[in-house]
Design a protein around this motif. Structure first.
Motif, mmCIF file in Angstrom:
data_model
loop_
_atom_site.group_PDB
_atom_site.id
_atom_site.type_symbol
_atom_site.label_atom_id
_atom_site.label_comp_id
_atom_site.label_asym_id
_atom_site.label_seq_id
_atom_site.Cartn_x
_atom_site.Cartn_y
_atom_site.Cartn_z
ATOM 1 N N LEU A 95 0.847 -1.204 0.000
ATOM 2 C CA LEU A 95 0.000 0.000 0.000
ATOM 3 C C LEU A 95 0.880 1.251 0.000
ATOM 4 C CD1 LEU A 95 -2.871 1.382 0.468
ATOM 5 C CD2 LEU A 95 -2.278 1.318 2.892
ATOM 6 N N GLU A 96 1.899 1.235 0.865
ATOM 7 C CA GLU A 96 2.788 2.391 0.964
ATOM 8 C C GLU A 96 3.469 2.674 -0.377
ATOM 9 O OE1 GLU A 96 5.863 2.027 3.935
ATOM 10 O OE2 GLU A 96 6.794 3.930 3.345
ATOM 11 N N ARG A 97 3.996 1.619 -1.001
ATOM 12 C CA ARG A 97 4.682 1.813 -2.292
ATOM 13 C C ARG A 97 3.718 2.382 -3.332
ATOM 14 N NH1 ARG A 97 7.483 -2.894 -0.714
ATOM 15 N NH2 ARG A 97 6.119 -4.299 -1.869
ATOM 16 N N ALA A 98 2.499 1.862 -3.366
ATOM 17 C CA ALA A 98 1.511 2.356 -4.332
ATOM 18 C C ALA A 98 1.174 3.817 -4.053
ATOM 19 C CB ALA A 98 0.252 1.493 -4.271
ATOM 20 N N LEU A 99 1.030 4.172 -2.785
ATOM 21 C CA LEU A 99 0.690 5.558 -2.428
ATOM 22 C C LEU A 99 1.808 6.522 -2.800
ATOM 23 C CD1 LEU A 99 -1.170 5.064 0.991
ATOM 24 C CD2 LEU A 99 -2.180 5.858 -1.163
ATOM 25 N N VAL A 100 3.057 6.093 -2.558
ATOM 26 C CA VAL A 100 4.209 6.934 -2.928
ATOM 27 C C VAL A 100 4.162 7.201 -4.429
ATOM 28 C CG1 VAL A 100 6.735 6.932 -3.170
ATOM 29 C CG2 VAL A 100 5.688 6.214 -1.006
ATOM 30 N N ASP A 101 3.858 6.157 -5.185
ATOM 31 C CA ASP A 101 3.769 6.250 -6.639
ATOM 32 C C ASP A 101 2.629 7.204 -7.053
ATOM 33 O OD1 ASP A 101 4.249 5.611 -9.280
ATOM 34 O OD2 ASP A 101 2.811 3.932 -9.252
ATOM 35 N N ILE A 102 1.460 7.007 -6.464
ATOM 36 C CA ILE A 102 0.277 7.785 -6.819
ATOM 37 C C ILE A 102 0.432 9.259 -6.444
ATOM 38 C CG2 ILE A 102 -2.174 8.159 -6.234
ATOM 39 C CD1 ILE A 102 -2.271 5.009 -5.812
ATOM 40 N N LEU A 103 0.978 9.489 -5.261
ATOM 41 C CA LEU A 103 1.084 10.871 -4.778
ATOM 42 C C LEU A 103 2.340 11.554 -5.307
ATOM 43 C CD1 LEU A 103 0.042 10.026 -1.098
ATOM 44 C CD2 LEU A 103 -1.397 11.109 -2.831
ATOM 45 N N GLY A 104 3.155 10.802 -6.044
ATOM 46 C CA GLY A 104 4.357 11.363 -6.672
ATOM 47 C C GLY A 104 5.381 11.845 -5.670
#
Ligand SMILES: *Cc1c(COP(=O)(O)O)cnc(C)c1O
Length: 354
Positions: free
Chosen positions: A344-353
């Motif tokens: 989840l954290e990795r995806a959020l970092v990606d999404i939020l740039g």
């Protein structure tokens, strides 16, 4: 419209969270437990597989093995325990049994979205006092005349728990109606109203095996209250469907209740992961409400929740988003395993740039 259709009961059904079936998905949308049930449940199931002749007979309609196991576990007598097919069934029977007043029942505007569905299907008048600005329940809203009260503690989807003094205050101001406390998430760090049972005959506590005991698929819930409440619920239940608890569910749930050490270990692990996840989310610009449940209710400082929800879904990560007034910029994120939360954290970092 066909002639008979005018006689149909018209209801707006409750819509449960999605149950997607993808490989490798990260499912954080319906507050299930990421860990399997106790090994004692697996052992009991194995034994059961060698006893299929048991299925020939109807189960014990009184569900005595489970009622007795729960009574023993919580230090109650068996006539203080009611069991049902998940706490949804238990709550539904409670609504049908206790809420037959002309006065409206009360529950918060933001809470478990099944309550208003039951009220409507059973024709129960209801009012929904608004949570305050901090998403807390205002106790004074529950002091007036009413036909009954339902409080989820911890509340969902806010994750916020109130203390025992709060619940007792509501009970003190409501001597003439049944107060139902839905404790679906209580094992993740909130105080149960159990110590108040001896003092208030109008208190009904509802709990479930679906969250803290990792058995959502088995559909087991229960209520604890004064014998007069439990008898009234059983009278209603037996008037609708007496054999609700299936034989395997009875055996497996008893095995689960008996493994208290494993239960506590799982709850502690989830609480640990929750607190780590909260820090991660804060670092990523989210604000989380104070959680005593197995989920976080989070809003981001700049990116709309709806957008994050969709972007996570594209990446195979399912969280819950409610398109409802006041909470439509929040995500409800179930606490999974540490590994799932890292994804989840990795995806959020990606999404939020970031
Ligand atoms: C999950 C949940 C329930 C229902 O759970 P069951 O699976 O039917 O036992 C009841 N109340 C709340 C607040 C819940 O979150």
């Amino acid at each position: 419209m066909r002639a008979w259709e005018k006689n149909f009961r018209k209801v707006e059904p409750y819509i449960p969270g999605e149950q997607p079936q993808f490989e490798n998905m990260v499912k954080l949308n319906t507050n299930e437990n990421p860990y399997p049930p106790s090994a004692k449940v697996a052992k009991e199931l194995e034994e059961l597989s060698r006893q299929t002749e048991k299925f020939r007979l109807y189960p014990d309609f009184k569900s005595r093995v489970l009622v007795d196991a729960l009574a023993l576990h919580y230090g109650l007598s068996s006539d203080q325990v009611f069991v049902g097919v998940g706490s949804d069934d238990v709550l539904s029977v409670a609504f049908l049994t206790f809420f037959n007043s002309e006065k409206p029942i009360l529950f918060p505007d933001i809470t478990y979205s099944f309550y208003d569905v039951w009220a409507k299907v059973y024709g129960i008048p209801y009012k929904c006092p608004a949570l305050d600005e901090e998403f807390r329940i205002r106790r004074e809203d529950y002091y007036g005349e009413n036909g009954g009260i339902v409080i989820a503690n911890p509340n969902a989807p806010t994750s916020i728990a109130e203390g025992l003094d709060f619940i007792e205050d509501i009970l003190k101001h409501n001597r003439e109606s049944v107060v139902v406390v839905d404790e679906a998430y209580v094992d993740f760090g909130a105080a149960s109203a159990l110590p108040l049972l001896g003092k208030y005959e109008n208190l009904l506590i509802v709990q479930t095996f679906s969250k803290s005991r990792s058995m959502a698929g088995a559909r087991i819930g229960y209520a604890m209250g004064h014998p007069s409440l439990i008898k009234a619920m059983n009278d209603v239940k037996y008037s609708i469907n007496s054999y609700t608890m299936n034989y395997p569910a009875l055996r497996l749930s008893v095995a689960a209740i008996e493994d208290d050490a494993y239960f506590r270990e799982c709850c502690d692990r989830i609480i640990g992961t929750r607190e780590r996840t909260r820090k991660v989310l804060c670092r990523l610009g989210f604000t989380c409400l104070e959680s005593s449940a197995n989920f976080l209710f989070a809003t981001h400082g700049s990116v709309p929740a709806k957008k994050i929800f969709a972007a996570l879904k594209e990446r195979g990560i399912f969280v819950r988003y409610f398109e409802k007034p006041r909470i439509d910029n929040f995500l409800r994120i179930t606490i999974g395993t540490d590994e799932q939360m890292e994804k989840l954290e990795r995806a959020l970092v990606d999404i939020l740039g970031q």
